[in-house]
Write a protein that holds these residues in place. Structure first.
Motif: not given
Length: 255
Positions: A75, A77, A90, A100-101, A103-104, A153, A155
């Motif tokens: 993620p 963040w 997931t 953790a999932f 928004k993606a 994502e 990162w």
């Protein structure tokens, strides 16, 4: 779950199959019969183009491309990319809820092309010993790729502003159905070709109706017993996906 799969097709073949442009920059492996987490593999994404400064152009038509991503979602963040080792899958049932999932799933979906995936069935214990794990390869009835549903994502290492972004993905899984339940209780979510455009559409936030297994795809799968050589990630070759007679394999091991 999905922890190992085969992806033997070249980017050139995937370009034709998925109607995508190749953006792998020649870095993709031609064939990998034992794809494991943390490997860089080919995925399919669809995004609006960006200008020279990197600003998205939402009024321009979307472009479908092949991209290399590392398996194991990190993620944006996260403090450390090692978290991706625990996020290779997931669960479809909770993807819309977990930070953790969530928004993606709404903004960054992808397809993961595969010949098929491996799963291990727990067999009877010989002479009171430990239960045997029998490997199976789940694959389609023809030469077409399976398309796993995925999320991705980007990162960045905050301690190194010059570092390239790390692009990672996770395979969405769901409860196994039909004959697959004889082998394992989970399976990757397979996206039928008719839904590829909907799943990849970056302007579509809600995909709840696509987070369920497609019965026609599942029913058509071949559940193929394969050699336990696939257990070792260092083994890699077309022999890993060949059908074996489990009894013959056991005889070879003993004699």
């Amino acid at each position: 779950m999905c922890g190992r799969y085969s992806a033997s097709k070249s980017p050139a073949k995937l370009v034709e199959e998925f109607g995508a442009a190749d953006e792998t920059a020649g870095k993709a492996r031609e064939a990998d019969y034992n794809v494991a987490p943390t490997k860089n593999v080919v995925t399919v994404v669809q995004r609006h183009p960006r200008d020279a400064e990197g600003t998205m152009l939402p009024d321009e038509p979307t472009e479908r491309t092949l991209r290399l991503m590392r398996w194991g979602l990190v993620p944006f963040w996260a403090k450390d990319p090692s978290v991706g080792n625990r996020m290779i899958n997931t669960r479809a049932e909770t993807a819309t809820e977990k930070p953790a999932f969530r928004k993606a799933l709404a903004k960054r979906r992808c397809l993961v092309p595969a010949d098929g995936w491996y799963e291990w069935r727990r067999g009877p214990a010989p002479d009171g010993g430990k239960p045997v794990k029998e490997p199976f390869f789940m694959t389609g009835p023809d030469a077409k790729s399976l398309a796993f549903a995925g999320i991705w994502e980007s990162w960045r290492d905050r301690s190194d502003p010059e570092a390239e972004p790390l692009i990672t993905f996770s395979v969405i899984t769901t409860a196994a159905t039909g004959r697959l339940t004889d082998i394992h209780d989970r399976m990757p979510l397979l996206v039928p070709e008719r839904d590829w455009a909907s799943w990849l559409d970056p302007d579509r936030d809600e995909v709840g109706e696509l987070l369920v297994p497609s019965p026609d795809l599942v029913d058509a799968l071949e559940l193929r017993p394969v050699s336990d050589r696939v257990n070792n990630v260092r083994n890699n070759g077309p022999e890993l996906v060949e059908r074996i007679d489990p009894a013959t394999e056991l005889d070879q091991a003993l004699f």
